[in-house]
Design a protein around this motif. Structure first.
Motif, PDB file in Angstrom:
ATOM      1  N   GLU A  71      31.961  44.354  35.572  1.00  0.00           N
ATOM      2  CA  GLU A  71      32.643  43.073  35.382  1.00  0.00           C
ATOM      3  C   GLU A  71      33.522  42.742  36.585  1.00  0.00           C
ATOM      4  OE1 GLU A  71      34.688  43.442  31.665  1.00  0.00           O
ATOM      5  OE2 GLU A  71      32.814  43.529  30.514  1.00  0.00           O
ATOM      6  N   GLN A  72      34.247  43.754  37.118  1.00  0.00           N
ATOM      7  CA  GLN A  72      35.059  43.550  38.332  1.00  0.00           C
ATOM      8  C   GLN A  72      34.170  43.131  39.490  1.00  0.00           C
ATOM      9  OE1 GLN A  72      37.145  47.139  39.287  1.00  0.00           O
ATOM     10  NE2 GLN A  72      38.721  46.828  37.734  1.00  0.00           N
ATOM     11  N   MET A  73      33.034  43.803  39.635  1.00  0.00           N
ATOM     12  CA  MET A  73      32.115  43.515  40.729  1.00  0.00           C
ATOM     13  C   MET A  73      31.564  42.096  40.613  1.00  0.00           C
ATOM     14  SD  MET A  73      28.613  45.543  41.717  1.00  0.00           S
ATOM     15  CE  MET A  73      27.923  45.317  40.086  1.00  0.00           C
ATOM     16  N   PHE A  74      31.159  41.688  39.422  1.00  0.00           N
ATOM     17  CA  PHE A  74      30.620  40.347  39.223  1.00  0.00           C
ATOM     18  C   PHE A  74      31.678  39.287  39.506  1.00  0.00           C
ATOM     19  CE2 PHE A  74      27.484  42.176  35.961  1.00  0.00           C
ATOM     20  CZ  PHE A  74      26.551  42.423  36.942  1.00  0.00           C
ATOM     21  N   GLU A  75      32.898  39.537  39.075  1.00  0.00           N
ATOM     22  CA  GLU A  75      33.981  38.577  39.303  1.00  0.00           C
ATOM     23  C   GLU A  75      34.254  38.409  40.794  1.00  0.00           C
ATOM     24  OE1 GLU A  75      36.086  35.687  38.011  1.00  0.00           O
ATOM     25  OE2 GLU A  75      35.360  37.045  36.465  1.00  0.00           O
ATOM     26  N   ALA A  76      34.243  39.523  41.539  1.00  0.00           N
ATOM     27  CA  ALA A  76      34.534  39.470  42.973  1.00  0.00           C
ATOM     28  C   ALA A  76      33.392  38.862  43.780  1.00  0.00           C
ATOM     29  CB  ALA A  76      34.850  40.875  43.490  1.00  0.00           C
ATOM     30  N   ALA A  77      32.148  39.010  43.309  1.00  0.00           N
ATOM     31  CA  ALA A  77      30.992  38.576  44.096  1.00  0.00           C
ATOM     32  C   ALA A  77      30.183  37.490  43.400  1.00  0.00           C
ATOM     33  CB  ALA A  77      30.104  39.773  44.396  1.00  0.00           C
TER      34      ALA A  77
END
Length: 170
Positions: A71-77
């Motif tokens: 979820e962190q990765m999707f939000e950042a990218a």
């Protein structure tokens, strides 16, 4: 391009997501413990395309769950993943809450590739692509363990490893 059962070629945009726990050396500043893999260190979360090349990378401590890290990765990218319509994941990403979060961030559906109920080794469809990307990282001597003091430096070492891989292909 994916070939359908009736022989037609269809354009689909999907990414394959997984996480890898990596041990820390004594110089690392941030540490977490992944109880599932019994590893004290960091976790690398990547989203790759059909060629195994990354479109999103996130580094967290090992105690962060696969779902939370993704979820962190999707939000950042989310800009890099705007064309993604389907996200392929393994059983560690199961759950309606995760699927709804991905739908909200990327407007994509989550497809969990399930293991065979038999207790034998079977290559899961499309899942081997992300595992191959992790094996490419393991070939980089500096990435076999997390030797970096800062998490941001670890992220940049992973990016440099993939840049080197792409440059070698030319």
């Amino acid at each position: 391009m994916i070939r359908t059962k009736d022989g037609r070629q269809e354009m689909t945009s999907f990414c394959i997501v997984d996480a890898q726990s990596v041990k820390n050396t004594d110089t690392a500043e941030n540490k977490g413990y992944d109880a599932g893999k019994k590893v004290s260190g960091i976790k690398r979360h990547i989203a790759v395309d059909t060629q195994g090349l990354p479109h999103a990378i996130c580094i967290t401590t090992a105690n962060v769950t696969d779902r939370a890290g993704a979820e962190q990765m999707f939000e950042a990218a989310k800009d890099n993943l705007s064309a993604v319509q389907n996200v392929l994941v393994d059983g560690g990403y199961r759950g309606e809450k995760f699927a709804e979060t991905v739908k909200g961030i990327l407007n994509a559906t989550v497809e969990v590739v399930k293991r065979n109920e038999l207790h034998s080794f079977v290559v899961l469809p499309k899942r081997w692509i992300v595992e191959r990307s992790f094996s490419w990282l393991e070939k980089c001597r500096r990435l076999w363990k997390n030797c970096e003091r800062l998490m941001n430096t670890s992220l940049h070492m992973v990016i440099l490893a993939f840049v080197t891989l792409i440059l070698r292909r030319f």
